[in-house]
Motif scaffolding. Sequence first.
Motif, PDB file in Angstrom:
ATOM      1  N   PRO A 163     -23.149  45.708  -2.945  1.00  0.00           N
ATOM      2  CA  PRO A 163     -23.199  45.987  -1.504  1.00  0.00           C
ATOM      3  C   PRO A 163     -21.975  45.385  -0.817  1.00  0.00           C
ATOM      4  O   PRO A 163     -21.394  44.424  -1.304  1.00  0.00           O
ATOM      5  CB  PRO A 163     -24.479  45.268  -1.046  1.00  0.00           C
ATOM      6  CG  PRO A 163     -24.728  44.214  -2.072  1.00  0.00           C
ATOM      7  CD  PRO A 163     -24.209  44.762  -3.362  1.00  0.00           C
ATOM      8  N   SER A 164     -21.585  45.967   0.323  1.00  0.00           N
ATOM      9  CA  SER A 164     -20.449  45.412   1.080  1.00  0.00           C
ATOM     10  C   SER A 164     -20.942  44.500   2.197  1.00  0.00           C
ATOM     11  O   SER A 164     -20.165  43.769   2.792  1.00  0.00           O
ATOM     12  CB  SER A 164     -19.607  46.533   1.669  1.00  0.00           C
ATOM     13  OG  SER A 164     -20.329  47.204   2.693  1.00  0.00           O
ATOM     14  N   ALA A 165     -22.236  44.570   2.470  1.00  0.00           N
ATOM     15  CA  ALA A 165     -22.807  43.716   3.526  1.00  0.00           C
ATOM     16  C   ALA A 165     -24.254  43.391   3.201  1.00  0.00           C
ATOM     17  O   ALA A 165     -24.965  44.195   2.613  1.00  0.00           O
ATOM     18  CB  ALA A 165     -22.725  44.408   4.875  1.00  0.00           C
ATOM     19  N   LEU A 166     -24.671  42.155   3.594  1.00  0.00           N
ATOM     20  CA  LEU A 166     -26.057  41.730   3.386  1.00  0.00           C
ATOM     21  C   LEU A 166     -26.628  41.195   4.684  1.00  0.00           C
ATOM     22  O   LEU A 166     -26.004  40.393   5.382  1.00  0.00           O
ATOM     23  CB  LEU A 166     -26.143  40.625   2.323  1.00  0.00           C
ATOM     24  CG  LEU A 166     -25.974  41.009   0.858  1.00  0.00           C
ATOM     25  CD1 LEU A 166     -26.024  39.744  -0.003  1.00  0.00           C
ATOM     26  CD2 LEU A 166     -27.066  41.991   0.409  1.00  0.00           C
ATOM     27  N   LEU A 167     -27.830  41.648   4.968  1.00  0.00           N
ATOM     28  CA  LEU A 167     -28.596  41.118   6.083  1.00  0.00           C
ATOM     29  C   LEU A 167     -29.522  40.077   5.460  1.00  0.00           C
ATOM     30  O   LEU A 167     -30.314  40.399   4.574  1.00  0.00           O
ATOM     31  CB  LEU A 167     -29.388  42.288   6.683  1.00  0.00           C
ATOM     32  CG  LEU A 167     -29.977  42.184   8.062  1.00  0.00           C
ATOM     33  CD1 LEU A 167     -28.991  41.619   9.058  1.00  0.00           C
ATOM     34  CD2 LEU A 167     -30.403  43.591   8.514  1.00  0.00           C
ATOM     35  N   VAL A 168     -29.391  38.821   5.883  1.00  0.00           N
ATOM     36  CA  VAL A 168     -30.100  37.728   5.210  1.00  0.00           C
ATOM     37  C   VAL A 168     -31.087  37.100   6.200  1.00  0.00           C
ATOM     38  O   VAL A 168     -30.667  36.517   7.209  1.00  0.00           O
ATOM     39  CB  VAL A 168     -29.104  36.673   4.693  1.00  0.00           C
ATOM     40  CG1 VAL A 168     -29.820  35.615   3.858  1.00  0.00           C
ATOM     41  CG2 VAL A 168     -28.003  37.332   3.870  1.00  0.00           C
ATOM     42  N   THR A 169     -32.373  37.231   5.931  1.00  0.00           N
ATOM     43  CA  THR A 169     -33.379  36.859   6.933  1.00  0.00           C
ATOM     44  C   THR A 169     -33.610  35.348   7.056  1.00  0.00           C
ATOM     45  O   THR A 169     -34.642  34.938   7.566  1.00  0.00           O
ATOM     46  CB  THR A 169     -34.721  37.571   6.659  1.00  0.00           C
ATOM     47  OG1 THR A 169     -35.211  37.127   5.389  1.00  0.00           O
ATOM     48  CG2 THR A 169     -34.569  39.060   6.668  1.00  0.00           C
ATOM     49  N   SER A 170     -32.685  34.547   6.630  1.00  0.00           N
ATOM     50  CA  SER A 170     -32.738  33.097   6.809  1.00  0.00           C
ATOM     51  C   SER A 170     -31.314  32.552   6.806  1.00  0.00           C
ATOM     52  O   SER A 170     -30.529  32.828   5.901  1.00  0.00           O
ATOM     53  CB  SER A 170     -33.543  32.455   5.666  1.00  0.00           C
ATOM     54  OG  SER A 170     -33.060  31.170   5.357  1.00  0.00           O
ATOM     55  N   ASP A 171     -30.987  31.793   7.836  1.00  0.00           N
ATOM     56  CA  ASP A 171     -29.644  31.187   7.906  1.00  0.00           C
ATOM     57  C   ASP A 171     -29.388  30.249   6.732  1.00  0.00           C
ATOM     58  O   ASP A 171     -28.251  30.087   6.300  1.00  0.00           O
ATOM     59  CB  ASP A 171     -29.497  30.391   9.213  1.00  0.00           C
ATOM     60  CG  ASP A 171     -29.177  31.268  10.399  1.00  0.00           C
ATOM     61  OD1 ASP A 171     -28.631  32.375  10.199  1.00  0.00           O
ATOM     62  OD2 ASP A 171     -29.473  30.853  11.526  1.00  0.00           O
ATOM     63  N   GLN A 172     -30.444  29.605   6.242  1.00  0.00           N
ATOM     64  CA  GLN A 172     -30.300  28.688   5.108  1.00  0.00           C
ATOM     65  C   GLN A 172     -29.785  29.450   3.887  1.00  0.00           C
ATOM     66  O   GLN A 172     -28.866  29.011   3.208  1.00  0.00           O
ATOM     67  CB  GLN A 172     -31.658  28.060   4.757  1.00  0.00           C
ATOM     68  CG  GLN A 172     -32.314  27.314   5.894  1.00  0.00           C
ATOM     69  CD  GLN A 172     -31.641  26.016   6.206  1.00  0.00           C
ATOM     70  OE1 GLN A 172     -31.305  25.275   5.287  1.00  0.00           O
ATOM     71  NE2 GLN A 172     -31.424  25.722   7.471  1.00  0.00           N
ATOM     72  N   ILE A 230     -26.994  25.158  11.006  1.00  0.00           N
ATOM     73  CA  ILE A 230     -26.109  25.399   9.863  1.00  0.00           C
ATOM     74  C   ILE A 230     -25.278  26.671  10.063  1.00  0.00           C
ATOM     75  O   ILE A 230     -24.131  26.753   9.623  1.00  0.00           O
ATOM     76  CB  ILE A 230     -26.899  25.416   8.528  1.00  0.00           C
ATOM     77  CG1 ILE A 230     -25.964  25.120   7.358  1.00  0.00           C
ATOM     78  CG2 ILE A 230     -27.674  26.709   8.323  1.00  0.00           C
ATOM     79  CD1 ILE A 230     -26.659  24.832   6.044  1.00  0.00           C
ATOM     80  N   ALA A 231     -25.865  27.658  10.756  1.00  0.00           N
ATOM     81  CA  ALA A 231     -25.144  28.910  11.012  1.00  0.00           C
ATOM     82  C   ALA A 231     -23.988  28.665  11.969  1.00  0.00           C
ATOM     83  O   ALA A 231     -22.891  29.200  11.802  1.00  0.00           O
ATOM     84  CB  ALA A 231     -26.099  29.954  11.584  1.00  0.00           C
ATOM     85  N   LYS A 232     -24.223  27.829  12.962  1.00  0.00           N
ATOM     86  CA  LYS A 232     -23.186  27.506  13.939  1.00  0.00           C
ATOM     87  C   LYS A 232     -22.054  26.740  13.222  1.00  0.00           C
ATOM     88  O   LYS A 232     -20.882  27.043  13.398  1.00  0.00           O
ATOM     89  CB  LYS A 232     -23.796  26.645  15.040  1.00  0.00           C
ATOM     90  CG  LYS A 232     -22.915  26.535  16.255  1.00  0.00           C
ATOM     91  CD  LYS A 232     -23.582  25.720  17.353  1.00  0.00           C
ATOM     92  CE  LYS A 232     -22.596  25.495  18.487  1.00  0.00           C
ATOM     93  NZ  LYS A 232     -23.117  24.544  19.476  1.00  0.00           N
ATOM     94  N   MET A 233     -22.462  25.774  12.412  1.00  0.00           N
ATOM     95  CA  MET A 233     -21.487  24.924  11.740  1.00  0.00           C
ATOM     96  C   MET A 233     -20.620  25.701  10.760  1.00  0.00           C
ATOM     97  O   MET A 233     -19.432  25.436  10.620  1.00  0.00           O
ATOM     98  CB  MET A 233     -22.226  23.819  11.001  1.00  0.00           C
ATOM     99  CG  MET A 233     -21.437  22.552  10.922  1.00  0.00           C
ATOM    100  SD  MET A 233     -22.374  21.353   9.990  1.00  0.00           S
ATOM    101  CE  MET A 233     -22.291  22.115   8.368  1.00  0.00           C
ATOM    102  N   MET A 234     -21.217  26.676  10.079  1.00  0.00           N
ATOM    103  CA  MET A 234     -20.474  27.439   9.079  1.00  0.00           C
ATOM    104  C   MET A 234     -19.960  28.764   9.634  1.00  0.00           C
ATOM    105  O   MET A 234     -19.508  29.622   8.887  1.00  0.00           O
ATOM    106  CB  MET A 234     -21.347  27.661   7.833  1.00  0.00           C
ATOM    107  CG  MET A 234     -21.698  26.345   7.143  1.00  0.00           C
ATOM    108  SD  MET A 234     -22.734  26.569   5.673  1.00  0.00           S
ATOM    109  CE  MET A 234     -21.550  27.281   4.531  1.00  0.00           C
ATOM    110  N   ASN A 235     -20.066  28.921  10.960  1.00  0.00           N
ATOM    111  CA  ASN A 235     -19.570  30.135  11.624  1.00  0.00           C
ATOM    112  C   ASN A 235     -20.163  31.419  11.056  1.00  0.00           C
ATOM    113  O   ASN A 235     -19.450  32.404  10.823  1.00  0.00           O
ATOM    114  CB  ASN A 235     -18.042  30.184  11.564  1.00  0.00           C
ATOM    115  CG  ASN A 235     -17.447  29.601  12.831  1.00  0.00           C
ATOM    116  OD1 ASN A 235     -17.932  29.895  13.927  1.00  0.00           O
ATOM    117  ND2 ASN A 235     -16.437  28.775  12.677  1.00  0.00           N
TER     118      ASN A 235
END
Lengths: 320, 320
Positions: B236-245, B275-280
């Motif tokens: 896949p070229s993109a993944l929707l990941v249902t958890s920021d972790q 964690i999402a904010k920190m890792m952009n």
Amino acid sequence: MANIKDIAKMAGVSVTTVSRVLNNHPYVSADKKEAVRKAIELCKYQPNINAVHLSIGKTYLIGVVIPFSNHPYFGLLLEGIANEALKSNYKLVLFQTNYEELREAEALAMLKDKQIDALIICSRICEWDMIDEYLSYGRIILCEDVRGENVSATFIDHYKTFTKALTYLYDKGHKKIGYCIGRQTGTNSKQRELAYHDFMEKWDLPFEPAYIFDECLHVEDGDRVVQQVKKMSDPPSALLVTSDQVAAGIVTCCKVNNISIPEELAIMGFDNQPIAKMMNITTLEIPLVEMGKNLFRQAVEKADISQKEIFVELIERDTV
Amino acid sequence: MANIKDIAKMAGVSVTTVSRVLNNHPYVSADKKEAVRKAIELCKYQPNINAVHLSIGKTYLIGVVIPFSNHPYFGLLLEGIANEALKSNYKLVLFQTNYEELREAEALAMLKDKQIDALIICSRICEWDMIDEYLSYGRIILCEDVRGENVSATFIDHYKTFTKALTYLYDKGHKKIGYCIGRQTGTNSKQRELAYHDFMEKWDLPFEPAYIFDECLHVEDGDRVVQQVKKMSDPPSALLVTSDQVAAGIVTCCKVNNISIPEELAIMGFDNQPIAKMMNITTLEIPLVEMGKNLFRQAVEKADISQKEIFVELIERDTV
């Protein structure tokens, strides 16, 4: 209407046995179960479980005091406690205290009022005197080093563990060692502080207050630590970080800020959480889920006071 | 020995008022509090709180069903529920179910037995019929889209949200889109699955089962996803990941494996955790603590059924 005593009489068993059947408690023989069920059917008995609990003086509820729900350390302890409670058919009453002493007092009051059978205190802010006062009212289990006191506990010797970590950093050549801690006021934090001071004194290292970072609880706190370190003219060469989450935050922010790890800043985490493994962070393994399980067992077991020390292993990886 | 009714009579107040004073409940006037305290003193009354609760049919306990304690999503929901419970002098009974239907049944049974005043179900595996059956016994609050049913809920329209995220990826040129999910069996996951299928059909995109990654709950699951993606001849070229972790785990492992983000693999998280904010990480903001607070308020309010939809914002960062 028939009450629980009538059922017990009719089934030829004790009131406690009837209560166990109503609560789906294990350790009731199939024969007795059947007898109770038949008696219930004959009487068309509608149990009010609160009345049943009142009559036997047992609630099958165990209280758990934690400061925060949203913190991996307490999340893992709670996971262990909850999994063990499941097995024994107990339910948990959660006291999230946000480290307010009044909330801890409420939990102790519920123990006194017999609304819970026992109380597990994962972390506290109240003085020892308050715990001591309530020990006569019910079972209290602590998650801290209370050797010498007459109370059950599952604990880590934080003084010994902190000294072990400091020695490891010192042996790797570090002289400017700092640490990051959740809060300075807790019982465990005080042990760590003492270990730190004793270590600095033992090796004649200068004590630098700016090397101690308070309120480091979550991953995002790592950013604040790195920003502060960057501003220092004489920064620490190594940090002992009492949470892998915060350690992960520091490692990530150091990469963004081009601070090389471990060359410019060595990082040692705590807990050995999955994030530490994934990011190759050197850390101290604390088996939190196992500790939670043991805390629960101590809360319900009939045995006398027991104190179990958990030993901590150092996991060498890439950040020191 | 005096009982609660004697106290009430002596103090010239209702039994409920005595109970409130004993429970340190707010909204009792200073005069009434004083009268109750005097009466208690005069009678040398030793309250058994369970008996008091029994007499007024209220326990000041709210049940909370969560699958895991050790998961940031549920940790944040629980934090919101617990903080709001603190304010209202309620305690929480925690049912950690590990997604076992029997555990959910036990929680519902406690509601029926009036051991708790209401039950908040943060996530469930049981069929709707089971919920429906217990609705007549007490207040149940759900954290899922149950529009059309006569039950209170605080929810996200996961179909709409998933479609919004897929559209964003599609507009950025992605045609090979996959997703990572906690478990495929949950009610919310089914809505997401439906949204995914409808989206693929609408834009005539091929459906590739290998692009769907199940059991993605923790940061370390990101490693498994990256290992699987690496093995694919047509990834896949993109993944929707249902958890920021999990998204953070994927981003970290992609770096180790020299997979460039977003060029080779675009990642969109869920929740907007620190964690999402920190890792952009580009993500969808879900205000979990606020949702938890609202769930608690719905559990104790006297009003009728209320359903509150929470809207989700897309936060654009660097991983798409």
